[in-house]
Design a protein around this motif. Structure first.
Motif, PDB file in Angstrom:
ATOM      1  N   PHE A  12     -12.179  63.021  95.078  1.00  0.00           N
ATOM      2  CA  PHE A  12     -11.930  62.183  93.913  1.00  0.00           C
ATOM      3  C   PHE A  12     -10.517  62.386  93.385  1.00  0.00           C
ATOM      4  O   PHE A  12     -10.028  63.516  93.323  1.00  0.00           O
ATOM      5  CB  PHE A  12     -12.928  62.513  92.802  1.00  0.00           C
ATOM      6  N   LEU A  13      -9.884  61.291  92.982  1.00  0.00           N
ATOM      7  CA  LEU A  13      -8.563  61.363  92.362  1.00  0.00           C
ATOM      8  C   LEU A  13      -8.698  62.035  91.005  1.00  0.00           C
ATOM      9  O   LEU A  13      -9.549  61.671  90.182  1.00  0.00           O
ATOM     10  CB  LEU A  13      -7.993  59.961  92.209  1.00  0.00           C
ATOM     11  N   ALA A  14      -7.860  63.048  90.755  1.00  0.00           N
ATOM     12  CA  ALA A  14      -7.986  63.855  89.542  1.00  0.00           C
ATOM     13  C   ALA A  14      -7.934  62.996  88.280  1.00  0.00           C
ATOM     14  O   ALA A  14      -8.667  63.254  87.323  1.00  0.00           O
ATOM     15  CB  ALA A  14      -6.900  64.924  89.516  1.00  0.00           C
ATOM     16  N   GLU A  15      -7.089  61.983  88.274  1.00  0.00           N
ATOM     17  CA  GLU A  15      -6.973  61.180  87.048  1.00  0.00           C
ATOM     18  C   GLU A  15      -8.224  60.352  86.789  1.00  0.00           C
ATOM     19  O   GLU A  15      -8.451  59.882  85.671  1.00  0.00           O
ATOM     20  CB  GLU A  15      -5.751  60.275  87.110  1.00  0.00           C
ATOM     21  N   ASP A  16      -9.080  60.185  87.816  1.00  0.00           N
ATOM     22  CA  ASP A  16     -10.333  59.456  87.630  1.00  0.00           C
ATOM     23  C   ASP A  16     -11.433  60.342  87.077  1.00  0.00           C
ATOM     24  O   ASP A  16     -12.257  59.897  86.273  1.00  0.00           O
ATOM     25  CB  ASP A  16     -10.805  58.846  88.954  1.00  0.00           C
ATOM     26  N   VAL A  17     -11.495  61.606  87.529  1.00  0.00           N
ATOM     27  CA  VAL A  17     -12.618  62.471  87.163  1.00  0.00           C
ATOM     28  C   VAL A  17     -12.237  63.599  86.210  1.00  0.00           C
ATOM     29  O   VAL A  17     -13.109  64.279  85.673  1.00  0.00           O
ATOM     30  CB  VAL A  17     -13.278  63.065  88.430  1.00  0.00           C
ATOM     31  N   GLY A  18     -10.923  63.814  85.998  1.00  0.00           N
ATOM     32  CA  GLY A  18     -10.484  64.879  85.106  1.00  0.00           C
ATOM     33  C   GLY A  18     -10.231  66.183  85.835  1.00  0.00           C
ATOM     34  O   GLY A  18     -10.858  66.477  86.848  1.00  0.00           O
ATOM     35  N   ARG A  29      -4.578  65.099  93.836  1.00  0.00           N
ATOM     36  CA  ARG A  29      -3.641  64.560  92.858  1.00  0.00           C
ATOM     37  C   ARG A  29      -2.569  63.684  93.491  1.00  0.00           C
ATOM     38  O   ARG A  29      -1.964  62.861  92.816  1.00  0.00           O
ATOM     39  CB  ARG A  29      -2.988  65.705  92.082  1.00  0.00           C
ATOM     40  N   THR A  30      -2.313  63.879  94.762  1.00  0.00           N
ATOM     41  CA  THR A  30      -1.274  63.132  95.464  1.00  0.00           C
ATOM     42  C   THR A  30      -1.814  62.677  96.813  1.00  0.00           C
ATOM     43  O   THR A  30      -2.767  63.268  97.341  1.00  0.00           O
ATOM     44  CB  THR A  30      -0.030  63.998  95.710  1.00  0.00           C
TER      45      THR A  30
END
Length: 301
Positions: A12-18, A29-30
């Motif tokens: 999961f993309l960090a900005e989606d799940v925190g 993250r990248t």
């Protein structure tokens, strides 16, 4: 089980799940982090093959050879499927993934550099489609011979890709939107479009995708007999049983508590056949997917 799709994903993309999401190893993250995590998974599948646990299937010849051996050794065959294309850092990297044995790609789970994704879905339909890089990636996928999995892709992106004339299309795990009305599932026109291209819709056995009320009230009983039967009959009524298969999604963090009452372990998947007319059971339990793979994979590796 003779053949399964083996998921390759960065998580999961960090900005989606925190940043607090657990386990931390399941976030990136990248694109470079996504690539590294996905390559670790490919390496794991390769090590399993070297240890004699599985056979990786990269071609029709591999598939037919595997099925002959499977009659005697019951060793599973795996077709590598990437869910969420962020590990493909640059479109020009795609041939390298092909050489590593990847044969199927879904552009999204959540949003990626290539398209808008719907994750687990929402009744409020998410807008957005392919990015410019997404159009480029699909074009290169078509040229190289990849299979395109439309699961988790926002509807606008599905139709943008279909309008390109992509030749090998499936929904590895999706249900009928007419019965579970969220953007995670396929409307009738999309189901027809997959079938018109010779594809298969793999039905998901997750309770929340079979019975919408379950997501708010976990005491609502969900069964193959009632709930999966409805979805299977709906899809088959639109396009015929030859385009219906098992999608399961049991590798997606879904266990006993999230599955229909008849499913205790993966060994119970044969029970899906109980909701299918007898003359179509073998097809839905496996030969529909095998036929799709024979028509979609390259003849040789």
């Amino acid at each position: 089980m003779a053949v399964a799709f083996a998921t390759v994903t960065a998580g999961f993309l960090a900005e989606d799940v925190g940043e607090g999401f657990e386990p931390g190893s399941a976030i990136y993250r990248t694109p470079e982090e996504a690539e590294a995590q996905a390559l670790v998974q490919v390496g794991l599948y390769e090590s399993w093959e070297e240890e004699g646990r599985v056979r990786l299937i990269r071609s029709v010849n591999d598939l037919d050879h595997h099925l002959r051996l499977w009659q005697h050794d019951r060793k599973p065959g795996l077709v590598l499927l990437m869910e969420g294309a962020d590990p493909i850092v640059r479109v020009r990297d795609l041939p390298g993934w092909w050489r590593r044995g990847l044969r199927m790609i879904g552009l999204t789970f959540g949003d990626t550099n290539y398209a808008t994704g719907v994750g687990g879905g929402s009744p409020a339909f998410k807008r957005g489609g392919l990015t410019p890089k997404g159009f480029e990636l699909l074009g290169n996928m078509a040229e190289l011979g990849f299979i395109w999995d439309i699961s988790h892709l926002a509807e606008d992106g599905v139709w943008q890709g279909l309008d390109l004339g992509f030749p090998r299309v499936c929904a590895s795990h999706a249900n009928a939107r007419a019965l579970t009305p969220t953007d995670r599932h396929l409307d009738d026109e999309a189901i027809r479009a997959v079938a018109e291209r010779g594809g298969v819709v793999g039905l998901v056995l997750y309770n929340g995708f079979l019975e919408p009320r379950w997501r708010q009230d976990k005491t609502v009983p969900v069964t193959l007999e009632k709930h999966l039967r409805r979805h299977a009959n709906h899809v088959a009524g639109l396009v015929g049983w030859e385009h219906v298969g098992i999608g399961s999604d049991l590798d997606g963090g879904l266990g006993l508590e999230e599955s229909p009452s008849e499913i205790d372990t993966v060994a119970d998947l044969y029970k899906v056949g109980s909701v299918v007319p007898a003359e179509f059971r073998e097809a839905v339990l496996g030969t529909n997917w095998l036929g799709f793979l024979r028509s979609s994979l390259p003849q040789t590796s």
